[in-house]
Each structure stands twice: as C-alpha cells, then as structure tokens.
Motif scaffolding. Sequence first.
Motif, mmCIF file in Angstrom:
data_model
loop_
_atom_site.group_PDB
_atom_site.id
_atom_site.type_symbol
_atom_site.label_atom_id
_atom_site.label_comp_id
_atom_site.label_asym_id
_atom_site.label_seq_id
_atom_site.Cartn_x
_atom_site.Cartn_y
_atom_site.Cartn_z
ATOM 1 N N GLU A 23 0.826 -1.204 0.000
ATOM 2 C CA GLU A 23 0.000 0.000 0.000
ATOM 3 C C GLU A 23 0.861 1.256 0.000
ATOM 4 O OE1 GLU A 23 -2.534 -0.560 3.349
ATOM 5 O OE2 GLU A 23 -3.872 -1.963 2.299
ATOM 6 N N TRP A 24 1.961 1.223 0.756
ATOM 7 C CA TRP A 24 2.874 2.378 0.736
ATOM 8 C C TRP A 24 3.530 2.506 -0.626
ATOM 9 C CZ3 TRP A 24 8.154 2.196 -0.183
ATOM 10 C CH2 TRP A 24 8.799 3.443 -0.123
ATOM 11 N N ALA A 25 3.993 1.380 -1.199
ATOM 12 C CA ALA A 25 4.676 1.425 -2.495
ATOM 13 C C ALA A 25 3.764 1.971 -3.580
ATOM 14 C CB ALA A 25 5.178 0.033 -2.865
ATOM 15 N N ARG A 26 2.478 1.739 -3.469
ATOM 16 C CA ARG A 26 1.533 2.261 -4.470
ATOM 17 C C ARG A 26 1.507 3.781 -4.495
ATOM 18 N NH1 ARG A 26 -3.072 -2.196 -2.839
ATOM 19 N NH2 ARG A 26 -2.570 -3.744 -4.472
ATOM 20 N N THR A 27 1.833 4.417 -3.376
ATOM 21 C CA THR A 27 1.840 5.881 -3.337
ATOM 22 C C THR A 27 3.080 6.467 -4.003
ATOM 23 O OG1 THR A 27 2.990 6.069 -1.196
ATOM 24 C CG2 THR A 27 0.587 5.763 -1.149
ATOM 25 N N GLU A 28 4.054 5.595 -4.329
ATOM 26 C CA GLU A 28 5.327 6.062 -4.864
ATOM 27 C C GLU A 28 5.487 5.786 -6.352
ATOM 28 O OE1 GLU A 28 7.823 7.566 -2.817
ATOM 29 O OE2 GLU A 28 6.062 7.661 -1.492
ATOM 30 N N THR A 29 4.435 5.298 -7.018
ATOM 31 C CA THR A 29 4.563 4.932 -8.427
ATOM 32 C C THR A 29 3.235 5.126 -9.139
ATOM 33 O OG1 THR A 29 5.207 3.150 -9.946
ATOM 34 C CG2 THR A 29 3.952 2.510 -7.988
ATOM 35 N N ASP A 30 3.313 5.195 -10.470
ATOM 36 C CA ASP A 30 2.100 5.295 -11.274
ATOM 37 C C ASP A 30 1.671 3.947 -11.838
ATOM 38 O OD1 ASP A 30 1.848 8.066 -10.944
ATOM 39 O OD2 ASP A 30 3.224 8.461 -12.609
ATOM 40 N N ILE A 31 2.487 2.902 -11.675
ATOM 41 C CA ILE A 31 2.096 1.604 -12.192
ATOM 42 C C ILE A 31 1.297 0.840 -11.132
ATOM 43 C CG2 ILE A 31 4.160 1.566 -13.657
ATOM 44 C CD1 ILE A 31 5.213 -0.739 -11.906
ATOM 45 N N ALA A 32 0.536 -0.142 -11.594
ATOM 46 C CA ALA A 32 -0.251 -0.958 -10.670
ATOM 47 C C ALA A 32 0.653 -1.936 -9.927
ATOM 48 C CB ALA A 32 -1.326 -1.721 -11.436
ATOM 49 N N ILE A 33 0.392 -2.120 -8.654
ATOM 50 C CA ILE A 33 1.094 -3.121 -7.853
ATOM 51 C C ILE A 33 0.037 -4.051 -7.273
ATOM 52 C CG2 ILE A 33 2.676 -3.569 -5.956
ATOM 53 C CD1 ILE A 33 3.641 -0.698 -6.158
ATOM 54 N N TYR A 34 0.196 -5.347 -7.547
ATOM 55 C CA TYR A 34 -0.794 -6.320 -7.117
ATOM 56 C C TYR A 34 -0.301 -7.113 -5.903
ATOM 57 C CZ TYR A 34 -2.795 -5.244 -11.657
ATOM 58 O OH TYR A 34 -3.334 -4.585 -12.741
ATOM 59 N N ASP A 35 -1.214 -7.336 -5.004
ATOM 60 C CA ASP A 35 -0.989 -8.068 -3.754
ATOM 61 C C ASP A 35 -1.456 -9.504 -3.990
ATOM 62 O OD1 ASP A 35 -0.912 -8.967 -1.127
ATOM 63 O OD2 ASP A 35 -2.691 -7.833 -0.518
ATOM 64 N N ALA A 36 -0.538 -10.389 -4.365
ATOM 65 C CA ALA A 36 -0.892 -11.737 -4.802
ATOM 66 C C ALA A 36 -0.144 -12.785 -3.981
ATOM 67 C CB ALA A 36 -0.592 -11.894 -6.293
ATOM 68 N N VAL A 37 -0.295 -14.034 -4.371
ATOM 69 C CA VAL A 37 0.335 -15.137 -3.653
ATOM 70 C C VAL A 37 0.642 -16.247 -4.641
ATOM 71 C CG1 VAL A 37 -1.899 -16.215 -3.091
ATOM 72 C CG2 VAL A 37 0.098 -16.710 -1.665
ATOM 73 N N GLU A 38 1.757 -16.945 -4.437
ATOM 74 C CA GLU A 38 2.026 -18.201 -5.125
ATOM 75 C C GLU A 38 1.837 -19.314 -4.100
ATOM 76 O OE1 GLU A 38 5.327 -20.752 -7.684
ATOM 77 O OE2 GLU A 38 5.861 -18.732 -6.983
ATOM 78 N N MET A 39 0.740 -20.020 -4.237
ATOM 79 C CA MET A 39 0.327 -21.017 -3.253
ATOM 80 C C MET A 39 0.674 -22.419 -3.718
ATOM 81 S SD MET A 39 -1.191 -21.913 -0.460
ATOM 82 C CE MET A 39 -1.907 -20.338 0.056
#
Length: 258
Positions: A70-86
């Motif tokens: 969430e913090w990193a999203r404030t520092e960039t214009d690209i999308a950052i996804y919160d995912a998992v490799e399960m």
Amino acid sequence: MVRFDYHTHSNYSDGHFIPGMVRAAEAAGLDGIGFADHCNVTAEGDARRRLDGLGFALDETYPRRREGIEWARTETDIAIYDAVEMDYVPGREADIAAFLDEAAFDYAIGSVHSVDGDDVQWSENFVGLDDEGRRAVVDGYYDALAALAETELFEIAAHADLVERTPELRGYSTAEHYEQVAAAFADSSTIPEINAGRVLDEYGEFHPAPGLLDSLLDHGVEFVIGTDSHRPEEIGDRVDALEAHLDDLGIEPATLSL
C-alpha cells in the motif's frame, strides 16, 4: 505486448525488496507488477520447519507485506498487485480455499512444487530412482497439475511443466501428459502463465516448453505473463525475452480483470 508481470517475488519469500522491484518494472515499461510470494498452508512437521527456515511464511506475514504494498503504491504510477504463489497439494483444497478466502489477495497463483512430499526441483530427490520411479513422479506431477486446474481455486497456474527444469526428470513428459493438462485448462477458468524464470539460465526454456505449449494452444488456452523474477535486474531482460517469444508465437497475452 508485455504490460503486466503477474509473477514476481519480494523479500517476503525469496525475492528482493518491493521498492527496487517496482522501479525495475517501471524501467521495463510495465503497467503493473504482481508480488506473488511463496506460501504453503498444508506443510507440517519437518516440511513446515524447512519452509519457515527459508522464510516462506506468507500465511503469517501477508498483512505486513500488504502494508508495504500500500505504501509502495503511493510512490509509483504503475499498478502493484498483492498476490500469492500457493503450493497446491491434492486433497488439501479445503485448507487452501479457507486461507485464500481469509487473505483476500488480488489473485492467487497455484503451483505444484512437490509430488508425495518430494520437491520436483531438487535433483537429490531423484538421483537414486530408476526410469520407472522417475516416470511415476512425472505422472504424479501432471495428475496434480490437472487437478489444480479443476479446483478453480486459482486465477493463474505457474510454470506448468516445472519437472522439465530438473535434469533427472527431464524428458519423461509425454504427449499424453500434455493432452491431459491442456484439456484440464481448456475447461478451467485458471489461466497458465508463460514463465521466463529459467529461460536465461542453464535450462534455457520458457514454461511451458514447446510440446506442452503446442497442446495448450491447440485447445485454445490463453496465457498470462510471469517473469518469476526474484531480483530487480532480472525483470528487464526477462521482459525482453518474453516480448521476442510472444512475437515468434504470434500471440497476445491475456490480462486479468482486477
């Protein structure tokens, strides 16, 4: 053609710090990067202790990583996804589903990393096996991969012929395996990835390699893109390799609806 890299790793498993990975994605011209750190909610005993020792504990640390994303999203214009490799383990679907429902990731990548508890990437697990034993492991791998597709638990399936990375298991995959898996994905909403994690090293192939890739294409299966990068310096080179590969194949990758 490569706008989104859905499969990278951060320091919350075996990758690099999130800001450096994001900067590398920006430099590669991507519109989005997905952090899909390793997670296993079915391991017990020594297997669980080994994963904890490796830092593969996203089932416990994902809230903290989410704050970092969430913090990193404030520092960039690209999308950052919160995912998992399960890690997918047949027979443990209820445990996996319960955790995924609780964690509410943007998407989940399913991976088959082991057969009967033996990691298919560790050569030492298979050096003592004869041909029959190695065939049985590869049979088990593709059975599990087809089952993964059938569960509909995951948006993406990772490195769909992972056994080919391991010299002791390489070459045991058959046309029947490919047909089995391609038919399963054709009937599933789970999308396999084109994975560049080993194309620039000694293995030298994308996942899926040509035999399985052709079967999947014959069944009309689409693909998303994953560089499987663990370090910032890997992203740009793998994106370039994927661009050339997609151009050669004449296909456009799919985009998740997120």
